[in-house]
Enzyme design. Structure first.
Site, short mmCIF file in Angstrom:
data_model
loop_
_atom_site.label_atom_id
_atom_site.label_comp_id
_atom_site.label_asym_id
_atom_site.label_seq_id
_atom_site.Cartn_x
_atom_site.Cartn_y
_atom_site.Cartn_z
N SER A 164 39.28 42.71 37.54
CA SER A 164 40.72 42.53 37.68
C SER A 164 41.54 43.24 36.62
O SER A 164 42.76 43.39 36.77
CB SER A 164 41.06 41.03 37.65
OG SER A 164 40.44 40.37 38.73
N LYS A 222 49.92 37.97 32.51
CA LYS A 222 49.50 37.43 33.80
C LYS A 222 49.70 35.91 33.79
O LYS A 222 49.45 35.26 32.77
CB LYS A 222 48.03 37.79 34.00
CG LYS A 222 47.39 37.43 35.31
CD LYS A 222 45.97 37.98 35.29
CE LYS A 222 45.20 37.69 36.55
NZ LYS A 222 43.84 38.31 36.51
N SER A 276 42.86 41.04 40.31
CA SER A 276 43.85 40.01 40.52
C SER A 276 45.10 40.21 39.65
O SER A 276 46.14 39.59 39.89
CB SER A 276 43.24 38.63 40.20
OG SER A 276 42.77 38.56 38.86
#
Length: 453
Positions: A149, A51, A125
């Site tokens: 997330s 990420k 997310s």
């Protein structure tokens, strides 16, 4: 009223497969050549992504905010550890800006579609990380998890999301969201694959103020186990999700479990506190210097959420922490009657169009069963449970006490394999079960973990 053009259920999966190669929104940075890992090690030959709030030396880190972007001077601790373990790094993935959101649409780099039906949200997310795993582009990916997330995107994309006990994996080199409760999380198509990465990534890091050494439980749950379940779970009118959860509970009972309905109110109240109390000041503190200078460069609704943290006093934060401690006592009392807790990973699905039309309310719905977990210092594992009649994935999350990571993995693997589901959106069958690291009694290792591209 927002109108959605939905394919009929029987068309959803083929439509998703046709769109797989088009979802460039999942990536923020992909180098021409992957960053090679060590030639030998427990993860040798595996491909991974991270990420883009996790530093990779000489690569940009954006946290999905171009004005915030910088070139990292060094690898995040966990990235270096995984490279040393033999995995090769293939790029950085999209996310809800500053890891603030659970839906995958809050990024200037584009909305990441669902891997099964691209009209729907991927979940956030850690949207890009879940997507590239679900579509077989990498073998595993790192996300982060503060409010869910590392779990919601897994549940919405038919993959596994492992949220370890806080502090097991170093967060040094990770852009914080709420540093006291952040976790680096792991996405994979199988539980054993995620557990194998966790085993390689664990390690105390004195340079991370929240890193710690934990004694993890080394024996599986009893063959006759008791699992807590919300007495009246909320699905926001989604009958397909309600039915899928009922089927998942029946499967756990068939595996030897006994359901113990419980009053979910303490968990729900704690979940609301993450954004609805002075605890949201942690979001502001995480990027305060940048935010105060460049607030206009942060997209809505992320800007308003972070700005809300600026208005609380130190006394307000102390009061919120005290309220949280009192609620934690109530939650702790519930554990006397259960081995672990089972909840829907996400209570419903939303299309990208609907999410954009009502981004705050619908995002909040996706966190109904996740926001409380890190605040209470629990471990959690999201596992696929079924594909609904409309073709959309449904997942459940097993939540355990701090240090129950291997126990959750052992039971989660057995549950996942009993479903007969394919791996993510690839259509590939699940491999044979594998040994779970750190446990005294797990299935024998039968084949290596590798999901073909």
């Amino acid at each position: 009223m927002v109108q959605d053009t939905l394919p009929p259920p029987e068309a959803a999966a083929p439509a998703a497969r046709a769109a797989v190669s088009l979802a460039s929104e999942a990536w923020i940075y992909r180098p021409a050549q992957a960053l090679a890992g060590a030639s030998a090690g427990p993860l040798a030959g595996l491909r991974f992504a991270v990420k883009d709030n996790i530093d990779v030396g000489a690569w940009p880190t954006t946290a999905a905010c171009p004005a915030f972007a910088y070139t990292a001077a060094a690898h995040a601790s966990v990235v270096q550890t995984l490279l040393d373990a033999g995995a090769s790094l293939h790029g950085k993935t999209n996310l809800d800006q500053f890891a603030c959101g659970l839906n995958g649409t809050r990024s200037p780099y584009g909305a990441v579609p669902n891997a099964i039906n691209p009209l729907y949200v991927s979940g956030g997310s850690s949207s890009g990380s879940a997507y590239v795993v679900a579509t077989g582009q990498v073998d595993f990916a790192l996300g982060t998890d503060t409010a869910g997330s590392g779990r919601v995107p897994a549940g919405l994309n038919n993959i596994v999301g492992l949220k370890p006990s806080r502090g097991l994996i170093s967060a040094r080199g990770v852009v914080p969201a709420a540093q006291a409760v952040d976790c680096v999380s792991i996405f994979a198509t199988t539980v054993a694959g995620a557990a194998r990465v966790l085993a390689a990534a664990i390690g105390h890091d004195a340079a991370d103020p929240y890193s710690r050494t934990l004694d993890l439980a080394g024996t599986p749950f009893s063959p006759r186990f008791v699992f807590g379940v919300p007495a009246q779970p909320e699905f926001f009118g989604d009958a397909a999700a309600r039915d899928a959860f009922g089927d998942a509970l029946a499967q756990l009972i068939d595996m030897g479990g006994e359901a113990a309905p419980l009053d979910f109110a303490p968990f729900s109240t704690i979940a609301e506190m993450l954004y609805g109390s002075a605890l949201v000041a942690q979001r502001y503190e995480a990027i305060r210097a940048f935010f105060d200078a460049h607030e206009d460069q942060v997209m809505e609704p992320v800007r308003s959420i972070i700005a809300a943290g600026r208005g609380y006093s130190a006394a307000d934060l102390v009061a919120a922490q005290t309220k949280l401690a009192a609620l934690a006592q109530q939650a702790q009392a519930l554990w006397a009657g259960m081995d672990f807790l089972v909840v829907p990973t996400a209570p419903t699905h939303h299309t990208i169009a609907r999410m954009r039309a009502d981004p705050v309310v619908l995002n909040r719905q996706l966190g109904a069963f996740t926001n409380f977990v890190n605040l209470l210092d629990y471990a959690a594992l999201s596992v696929p449970a079924s594909l609904r009649a409309d073709g959309l994935p449904f997942g459940i999350t097993l939540i355990g006490r701090c240090g129950s990571d291997w126990q959750l993995a052992e039971l989660g693997q057995r549950f996942h394999h009993a479903t007969g589901l394919p791996q993510g959106a690839t259509g590939l069958p699940l491999p044979a079960m594998q040994a779970i690291p750190g446990l005294d009694d797990t299935p024998s290792l039968s084949q290596p973990f590798r999901s073909p591209a």
